[in-house]
Design a protein around this motif. Structure first.
Motif, mmCIF file in Angstrom:
data_model
loop_
_atom_site.group_PDB
_atom_site.id
_atom_site.type_symbol
_atom_site.label_atom_id
_atom_site.label_comp_id
_atom_site.label_asym_id
_atom_site.label_seq_id
_atom_site.Cartn_x
_atom_site.Cartn_y
_atom_site.Cartn_z
ATOM 1 N N ARG A 52 0.826 -1.169 0.137
ATOM 2 C CA ARG A 52 -0.180 0.045 0.051
ATOM 3 C C ARG A 52 0.919 1.326 -0.023
ATOM 4 N N ARG A 53 0.415 2.358 -0.927
ATOM 5 C CA ARG A 53 1.046 3.255 -0.608
ATOM 6 C C ARG A 53 0.496 4.466 0.206
ATOM 7 N N SER A 54 -0.782 4.255 0.589
ATOM 8 C CA SER A 54 -1.587 5.392 1.394
ATOM 9 C C SER A 54 -2.451 4.462 2.394
ATOM 10 N N PRO A 55 -2.658 5.173 3.352
ATOM 11 C CA PRO A 55 -3.536 4.608 4.366
ATOM 12 C C PRO A 55 -4.770 4.410 3.988
ATOM 13 N N THR B 259 -15.186 2.586 1.784
ATOM 14 C CA THR B 259 -13.587 2.428 2.062
ATOM 15 C C THR B 259 -12.777 2.517 1.006
ATOM 16 N N TYR B 260 -11.782 3.443 1.136
ATOM 17 C CA TYR B 260 -10.704 4.226 0.252
ATOM 18 C C TYR B 260 -9.496 4.216 0.494
ATOM 19 N N GLY B 261 -8.499 4.322 -0.389
ATOM 20 C CA GLY B 261 -7.159 4.617 0.042
ATOM 21 C C GLY B 261 -6.812 6.101 -0.022
ATOM 22 N N ARG B 262 -6.225 6.802 1.001
ATOM 23 C CA ARG B 262 -6.149 8.088 1.153
ATOM 24 C C ARG B 262 -4.854 8.807 0.616
ATOM 25 N N PRO B 263 -4.481 9.089 -0.498
ATOM 26 C CA PRO B 263 -3.482 9.863 -0.919
ATOM 27 C C PRO B 263 -3.025 11.175 -0.619
ATOM 28 N N TYR B 264 -2.106 11.586 -0.215
ATOM 29 C CA TYR B 264 -1.974 12.850 0.028
ATOM 30 C C TYR B 264 -0.863 13.917 -0.881
ATOM 31 N N MET B 265 -0.939 15.083 -0.627
ATOM 32 C CA MET B 265 -0.088 16.133 -1.310
ATOM 33 C C MET B 265 1.087 16.182 -0.250
ATOM 34 N N LYS B 266 2.547 15.968 -0.971
ATOM 35 C CA LYS B 266 3.583 16.139 -0.385
ATOM 36 C C LYS B 266 3.933 17.625 -0.392
ATOM 37 N N TYR B 267 3.368 18.489 -0.995
ATOM 38 C CA TYR B 267 3.850 19.888 -0.685
ATOM 39 C C TYR B 267 2.644 20.714 -1.043
ATOM 40 N N THR B 268 2.624 21.785 -0.103
ATOM 41 C CA THR B 268 1.461 22.700 -0.140
ATOM 42 C C THR B 268 1.056 23.256 -1.410
ATOM 43 N N ASP C 119 -6.364 5.812 -3.910
ATOM 44 C CA ASP C 119 -5.227 5.165 -4.013
ATOM 45 C C ASP C 119 -5.189 3.575 -3.755
ATOM 46 N N ASP C 120 -4.537 2.819 -4.257
ATOM 47 C CA ASP C 120 -4.414 1.285 -4.157
ATOM 48 C C ASP C 120 -5.728 0.678 -4.647
ATOM 49 N N ASP C 121 -6.401 -0.005 -3.751
ATOM 50 C CA ASP C 121 -7.727 -0.614 -4.062
ATOM 51 C C ASP C 121 -8.546 0.381 -4.706
ATOM 52 N N ALA C 122 -9.616 0.133 -5.443
ATOM 53 C CA ALA C 122 -10.495 0.959 -6.018
ATOM 54 C C ALA C 122 -11.540 1.158 -4.870
ATOM 55 N N THR C 123 -12.054 2.260 -4.706
ATOM 56 C CA THR C 123 -13.094 2.960 -3.768
ATOM 57 C C THR C 123 -14.079 1.877 -3.780
ATOM 58 N N GLU C 124 -14.515 1.674 -2.477
ATOM 59 C CA GLU C 124 -15.978 0.637 -2.420
ATOM 60 C C GLU C 124 -17.131 1.354 -1.620
ATOM 61 N N VAL C 125 -18.159 1.348 -2.140
ATOM 62 C CA VAL C 125 -19.309 1.905 -1.300
ATOM 63 C C VAL C 125 -20.333 0.784 -1.049
ATOM 64 N N THR C 126 -20.611 0.612 -0.128
ATOM 65 C CA THR C 126 -21.700 -0.393 0.526
ATOM 66 C C THR C 126 -22.755 0.480 1.027
ATOM 67 N N GLU D 289 -18.540 -4.566 -9.830
ATOM 68 C CA GLU D 289 -17.452 -5.520 -9.419
ATOM 69 C C GLU D 289 -16.647 -4.839 -8.344
ATOM 70 N N PRO D 290 -16.802 -5.329 -6.976
ATOM 71 C CA PRO D 290 -16.275 -4.613 -6.057
ATOM 72 C C PRO D 290 -14.708 -5.679 -5.842
ATOM 73 N N GLY D 291 -13.906 -5.167 -5.090
ATOM 74 C CA GLY D 291 -12.667 -5.959 -4.845
ATOM 75 C C GLY D 291 -11.611 -5.707 -5.745
ATOM 76 N N GLN D 292 -11.652 -4.575 -6.676
ATOM 77 C CA GLN D 292 -10.743 -4.373 -7.799
ATOM 78 C C GLN D 292 -9.440 -3.581 -7.118
ATOM 79 N N TRP D 293 -8.230 -3.765 -7.711
ATOM 80 C CA TRP D 293 -7.112 -3.220 -7.281
ATOM 81 C C TRP D 293 -6.886 -2.261 -8.579
ATOM 82 N N GLY D 294 -6.963 -0.751 -8.102
ATOM 83 C CA GLY D 294 -6.529 0.105 -8.990
ATOM 84 C C GLY D 294 -7.614 0.183 -10.096
#
Length: 188
Positions: free
Chosen positions: A34-37, A53-62, A81-88, A123-128
């Motif tokens: 994983r690249r992101s929390p 449920t989703y991956g949380r990318p962040y900005m490195k610089y302001t 980021d990482d897995d595709a976001t899922e909505v239940t 189709e849930p459970g996709q990576w990217g």
């Protein structure tokens, strides 16, 4: 006597197989790095429950610009980021007059400067985006872009209750998107 030894040896191997199999299934096999929390947003009112449920990318610089650079305009995005976001959701809802039945869906988007295309994929459970198939889209709809109240350096999704359902908010940098979900009234 030899039959008893064969039976014991076979029983031993079957038990080892059961124990080994349970361990393999209890843990993720070949987990992807994983690249992101992981982020989790949820909302519950009565018998309606929604979770994202989703991956949380962040900005490195302001002064980073995530949209248009890291997330290109007018290109499909996994909405995190990482897995595709899922909505239940536990009840049927409408999103801009489109029916979304209770269940779990992958959420994809196509960002643009004035409005975004929102895509619910069955189709849930996709990576990217690697296995994304447009034929599995439940529907696509457009929502306007709003200016966020300040700068959000980490991509954030939250759910906010409304009198008729809940809204999904996507916020990153100075961009905010609202996806309205109206709970369908049950037939009496």
């Amino acid at each position: 006597m030899p039959d008893k030894k064969i039976f014991l040896v076979l029983t031993f191997f079957v038990l080892l197989l059961i124990i080994y199999t349970e361990e393999v299934y209890a843990q993720q096999v070949n987990p992807k790095e994983r690249r992101s929390p992981v982020g989790l947003a949820n909302y519950k009112k009565g018998d309606f429950y929604a979770k994202v449920t989703y991956g949380r990318p962040y900005m490195k610089y302001t002064a980073s610009y995530p949209f248009g650079y890291n997330v290109p305009w007018r290109k499909l995005w996994r909405t995190g980021d990482d897995d595709a976001t899922e909505v239940t959701i536990t009840k049927d809802v409408t999103v801009n007059d489109n029916l979304l039945e209770a269940g779990t869906y992958a959420l994809f988007t196509i960002p643009d400067t004035a409005e975004w295309t929102i895509i619910f994929n069955k189709e849930p459970g996709q990576w990217g985006l690697y296995n994304y198939t447009p034929a599995n889209d439940v529907f696509r709809t457009k929502v306007p872009v709003y200016k966020a109240p300040g700068q959000f350096r980490e991509f954030t999704i939250f759910l906010q209750g409304t009198p008729l359902g809940a809204d999904i908010f996507l916020i990153w940098d100075k961009t905010s998107i609202r996806i309205p979900m109206l709970v369908r009234k049950e037939d009496n």
